[in-house]
Design a protein around this motif. Structure first.
Motif, PDB file in Angstrom:
ATOM      1  N   GLU A 296     -76.998 -29.931 -21.877  1.00  9.72           N
ATOM      2  CA  GLU A 296     -78.213 -30.102 -22.305  1.00  9.72           C
ATOM      3  C   GLU A 296     -79.090 -29.047 -22.538  1.00  9.72           C
ATOM      4  N   LYS A 297     -78.835 -27.893 -22.830  1.00 12.46           N
ATOM      5  CA  LYS A 297     -79.769 -26.885 -22.875  1.00 12.46           C
ATOM      6  C   LYS A 297     -80.820 -26.811 -21.721  1.00 12.46           C
ATOM      7  N   ARG A 298     -80.499 -26.908 -20.342  1.00  5.78           N
ATOM      8  CA  ARG A 298     -81.255 -26.902 -19.522  1.00  5.78           C
ATOM      9  C   ARG A 298     -80.906 -25.761 -18.581  1.00  5.78           C
ATOM     10  N   GLN A 299     -79.880 -24.933 -18.750  1.00  2.00           N
ATOM     11  CA  GLN A 299     -79.601 -23.895 -18.037  1.00  2.00           C
ATOM     12  C   GLN A 299     -80.040 -22.548 -18.682  1.00  2.00           C
ATOM     13  N   TRP A 300     -80.436 -21.561 -17.904  1.00  2.01           N
ATOM     14  CA  TRP A 300     -81.148 -20.586 -18.749  1.00  2.01           C
ATOM     15  C   TRP A 300     -80.743 -19.118 -17.975  1.00  2.01           C
ATOM     16  N   LYS A 301     -80.840 -18.127 -18.830  1.00  2.16           N
ATOM     17  CA  LYS A 301     -80.410 -16.811 -18.339  1.00  2.16           C
ATOM     18  C   LYS A 301     -81.428 -15.598 -18.781  1.00  2.16           C
ATOM     19  N   ILE A 302     -81.686 -14.539 -18.059  1.00  2.00           N
ATOM     20  CA  ILE A 302     -82.192 -13.452 -18.407  1.00  2.00           C
ATOM     21  C   ILE A 302     -81.309 -12.542 -18.696  1.00  2.00           C
ATOM     22  N   VAL A 303     -81.009 -11.838 -19.868  1.00  3.85           N
ATOM     23  CA  VAL A 303     -80.093 -10.710 -19.896  1.00  3.85           C
ATOM     24  C   VAL A 303     -80.743  -9.525 -20.376  1.00  3.85           C
ATOM     25  N   ILE A 304     -80.404  -8.781 -19.436  1.00  2.14           N
ATOM     26  CA  ILE A 304     -80.800  -7.171 -19.760  1.00  2.14           C
ATOM     27  C   ILE A 304     -79.545  -6.289 -19.979  1.00  2.14           C
ATOM     28  N   ASP A 305     -79.542  -5.350 -20.908  1.00  2.00           N
ATOM     29  CA  ASP A 305     -78.582  -4.601 -21.207  1.00  2.00           C
ATOM     30  C   ASP A 305     -77.254  -5.279 -21.166  1.00  2.00           C
ATOM     31  N   ASN A 306     -77.232  -6.354 -21.989  1.00  2.00           N
ATOM     32  CA  ASN A 306     -76.123  -6.957 -21.979  1.00  2.00           C
ATOM     33  C   ASN A 306     -75.412  -7.757 -20.617  1.00  2.00           C
ATOM     34  N   LYS A 307     -76.081  -7.756 -19.862  1.00  2.00           N
ATOM     35  CA  LYS A 307     -75.729  -8.314 -18.566  1.00  2.00           C
ATOM     36  C   LYS A 307     -76.737  -9.521 -18.067  1.00  2.00           C
ATOM     37  N   ILE A 308     -76.134 -10.653 -17.302  1.00  2.00           N
ATOM     38  CA  ILE A 308     -76.861 -11.313 -16.791  1.00  2.00           C
ATOM     39  C   ILE A 308     -77.569 -11.103 -15.541  1.00  2.00           C
ATOM     40  N   ALA A 309     -78.865 -11.166 -15.821  1.00  2.00           N
ATOM     41  CA  ALA A 309     -79.737 -10.538 -14.597  1.00  2.00           C
ATOM     42  C   ALA A 309     -80.133 -11.572 -13.737  1.00  2.00           C
ATOM     43  N   CYS A 310     -80.353 -12.766 -14.349  1.00  2.00           N
ATOM     44  CA  CYS A 310     -80.914 -13.800 -13.415  1.00  2.00           C
ATOM     45  C   CYS A 310     -80.478 -15.284 -14.151  1.00  2.00           C
ATOM     46  N   VAL A 311     -80.417 -16.290 -13.442  1.00  2.00           N
ATOM     47  CA  VAL A 311     -80.130 -17.449 -13.966  1.00  2.00           C
ATOM     48  C   VAL A 311     -81.048 -18.589 -13.238  1.00  2.00           C
ATOM     49  N   TRP A 312     -81.266 -19.842 -13.848  1.00  2.00           N
ATOM     50  CA  TRP A 312     -82.041 -20.840 -13.373  1.00  2.00           C
ATOM     51  C   TRP A 312     -81.772 -22.132 -14.200  1.00  2.00           C
ATOM     52  N   ALA A 313     -82.168 -23.267 -13.512  1.00  2.00           N
ATOM     53  CA  ALA A 313     -81.960 -24.529 -14.219  1.00  2.00           C
ATOM     54  C   ALA A 313     -83.493 -25.073 -14.479  1.00  2.00           C
ATOM     55  N   THR A 314     -83.779 -26.097 -15.403  1.00  2.00           N
ATOM     56  CA  THR A 314     -84.871 -26.748 -15.540  1.00  2.00           C
ATOM     57  C   THR A 314     -84.433 -28.148 -15.665  1.00  2.00           C
ATOM     58  N   ALA A 315     -85.605 -28.971 -15.254  1.00  2.00           N
ATOM     59  CA  ALA A 315     -85.677 -30.438 -15.342  1.00  2.00           C
ATOM     60  C   ALA A 315     -87.005 -30.983 -15.846  1.00  2.00           C
ATOM     61  N   GLU A 316     -86.902 -32.264 -16.458  1.00  2.00           N
ATOM     62  CA  GLU A 316     -88.203 -32.737 -16.732  1.00  2.00           C
ATOM     63  C   GLU A 316     -88.687 -33.827 -15.956  1.00  2.00           C
ATOM     64  N   SER A 317     -87.957 -34.170 -14.898  1.00  2.00           N
ATOM     65  CA  SER A 317     -88.099 -35.305 -13.815  1.00  2.00           C
ATOM     66  C   SER A 317     -87.659 -34.636 -12.599  1.00  2.00           C
ATOM     67  N   ASP A 318     -88.315 -34.925 -11.523  1.00  2.00           N
ATOM     68  CA  ASP A 318     -87.768 -34.700 -10.075  1.00  2.00           C
ATOM     69  C   ASP A 318     -88.301 -35.633  -9.186  1.00  2.00           C
ATOM     70  N   PRO A 319     -88.016 -37.229  -9.347  1.00  2.00           N
ATOM     71  CA  PRO A 319     -88.697 -38.159  -8.685  1.00  2.00           C
ATOM     72  C   PRO A 319     -88.367 -38.131  -7.205  1.00  2.00           C
TER      73      PRO A 319
END
Length: 168
Positions: free
Chosen positions: A47-70
């Motif tokens: 769903e394209k809601r899982q993200w990553k920061i890439v630094i020097d071709n390494k995954i430095a950080c990940v997180w997920a997003t949502a549009e609702s959290d009732p």
């Protein structure tokens, strides 16, 4: 540094980072994350809601997003917001202020998607994390006792959460 959507090829790294985050939470006497369902993460990736920061071709950080959290945000969930979940930083990149990078990205993402707030929560009253998120630009809204946790990950069961938001 580049922010990208995570891919299925990243899933083992994502779970490795979750494990390291859980170990760190235990060391800090925080409420540790449970083992997350692989299908949940695969769904977020698709769903394209899982993200990553890439630094020097390494995954430095990940997180997920949502549009609702009732279940966590109750009536406030009606306000147009983006919700951030499960920020997990690769220990090799700790101290590089990646949460501030996520904040910059999320504010732009929220604005582009006509959202009013960027929101997140953490289980318990973790003063170190509360201060970290405040320094990163979030307003601490206080504690909220969860009532209906059906379908939420195990660490939310019978939990009190710290709520954070920032106006876009």
């Amino acid at each position: 540094m580049e922010i990208q959507n995570s891919t299925v090829k990243d899933i083992d790294t994502i779970f490795c980072l979750y494990k390291k985050a859980t170990d760190f939470q235990k060391m800090k006497s925080a409420v540790p994350w449970p083992d997350f369902d692989r299908e949940l993460v695969e769904k977020e990736i698709n769903e394209k809601r899982q993200w990553k920061i890439v630094i020097d071709n390494k995954i430095a950080c990940v997180w997920a997003t949502a549009e609702s959290d009732p279940q966590i945000w109750l009536k406030r969930n009606q306000e147009p917001s983006i919700y951030i979940h499960r920020i997990s930083t690769n220990p090799d990149f700790r101290g590089q202020h990646l949460v501030k990078e996520i904040v910059k990205w999320s504010r732009l993402y929220a604005k582009t998607n006509n959202k009013k707030y960027v929101r997140m929560d953490t289980v318990g009253e973790n003063f170190g994390l509360i201060n970290h998120y405040k320094k990163s630009g979030f307003d601490f809204l206080g504690l909220s006792e969860l009532k209906n946790t059906n379908g939420l990950p195990a660490h939310y069961q019978n939990a009190t959460v710290s709520l954070f938001q920032m106006l876009v």
